[in-house]
Design an enzyme around this catalytic site. Structure first.
Site, PDB file in Angstrom:
ATOM      1  N   TYR A   1      -2.327  -0.606  10.397  1.00  0.00           N
ATOM      2  CA  TYR A   1      -2.173  -0.911   9.236  1.00  0.00           C
ATOM      3  C   TYR A   1      -0.741  -0.556   8.499  1.00  0.00           C
ATOM      4  O   TYR A   1      -0.200  -1.262   7.738  1.00  0.00           O
ATOM      5  CB  TYR A   1      -3.497  -0.550   8.534  1.00  0.00           C
ATOM      6  CG  TYR A   1      -3.566  -0.642   6.896  1.00  0.00           C
ATOM      7  CD1 TYR A   1      -3.775  -1.803   6.416  1.00  0.00           C
ATOM      8  CD2 TYR A   1      -3.222   0.133   6.135  1.00  0.00           C
ATOM      9  CE1 TYR A   1      -3.915  -2.087   5.112  1.00  0.00           C
ATOM     10  CE2 TYR A   1      -3.175   0.219   4.837  1.00  0.00           C
ATOM     11  CZ  TYR A   1      -3.541  -0.979   4.461  1.00  0.00           C
ATOM     12  OH  TYR A   1      -3.569  -1.478   2.731  1.00  0.00           O
TER      13      TYR A   1
ATOM     14  N   SER B   1       0.675  -1.217   0.119  1.00  0.00           N
ATOM     15  CA  SER B   1       0.113   0.143   0.091  1.00  0.00           C
ATOM     16  C   SER B   1       0.887   1.289   0.135  1.00  0.00           C
ATOM     17  O   SER B   1       2.074   1.104   0.519  1.00  0.00           O
ATOM     18  CB  SER B   1      -0.748  -0.034   0.995  1.00  0.00           C
ATOM     19  OG  SER B   1      -1.441   1.201   1.190  1.00  0.00           O
TER      20      SER B   1
END
Length: 274
Positions: A162, A149
């Site tokens: 995350y 990501s």
């Protein structure tokens, strides 16, 4: 993303993936589903993994030449069974796309510890263990794809755990690439930004159907993201950030870290009130 990129990826992928064997985790929806469908359209034999059996089977049927292996990759026993199933199903693998992942939207000091452990188990430890188990059957000129990501390059306020898991995945990919140099196995780190998937609704903590600030204007589709990943695989890239304007956030944070972090914190607070 312009359609020309998808067109080029189709033409190149057709040569690269016909008759090859691919494994895609997180294939029941989102980016993983689109990757599986695209690889299947290019005549790859596809193994797909996901926790939701019915949704995964629907993807397998849409692929026509795919086999579904329902698995909860955050659970060590299920993960081991999954790896055993893959090894029993194929003699070799040409591409492994580690796409399974989940998010948490919560303050750094307000993250539920059990959910944090589950997130790390799925986002980081599952790719590590799958790679360990399946590396011996990776074919010459094969590729391992870590779907990370932009949050793995820029730490996002409000998504600390995350972001930490994706930073760790990027580091693992970089070290793995160095160790596999000369082996015939390449490693691609794919770092999507805003992609229109159920990611926000499926978060372990802080789930929401409200879009993150700016995401509606900047988001691309899962199919566009998958096309960019396949294009990067075909070109032997090391890293792909998609959409490309994600590099702007990376550059902003590196050039003006204080201003960038203040802006990201403001966006995170807007998102919590959305």
């Amino acid at each position: 993303m312009r359609s020309g990129l998808a067109d080029r990826s189709h033409s190149v992928a057709e040569m690269r993936f016909r008759g090859r064997t691919a494994l895609v985790t997180g294939a029941s929806s989102g980016i993983g589903r689109s990757c599986a469908l695209l690889l299947a359209r290019e005549d790859a034999q596809v193994l797909i993994a996901g926790r939701r059996a019915a949704a995964l089977e629907a993807v397998a049927q849409a692929c026509a030449n795919a086999r579904a292996l329902p698995s909860d990759l955050a659970d060590p026993a299920s993960l081991a069974e999954f790896c055993d199933g893959v090894l029993a199903s194929v003699g070799s693998l040409d591409i492994v796309v580690h796409c399974a992942g989940v998010g948490i939207r919560a303050p750094a000091d307000g993250t539920d510890p059990d959910e944090a452990r589950r997130l790390v188990a799925l986002n980081l430890l599952a790719p590590v263990e799958i790679t360990r188990r399946l590396r011996p059957v990776m074919a010459p000129n094969s590729m391992i794809v870590m779907v990370s990501s932009v949050a793995g390059k820029v730490a996002l306020p409000g998504m600390a755990v995350y972001s930490a898991s994706k930073h760790a995945l990027n580091a693992y990919a970089d070290a793995l690439r160095a160790e596999l140099r000369g082996s015939g196995v390449s490693v691609l780190c794919a770092c999507p930004g805003f992609v229109s998937t159920p990611f926000g609704r499926n978060m372990l903590q802080g789930a929401t159907s409200a879009p993150l600030p700016g995401s509606e204007r900047l988001a691309i589709s899962p199919d566009q993201c998958a096309a960019a990943i396949v294009d990067a695989v075909c070109k032997g890239r090391r890293t792909v950030v998609v959409p490309r304007h994600g590099w702007m956030l990376v550059a902003f944070e590196r050039a003006l870290p204080t201003a960038a972090r203040a802006w990201m914190l403001r966006m995170a607070r807007l998102g919590r009130t959305a």
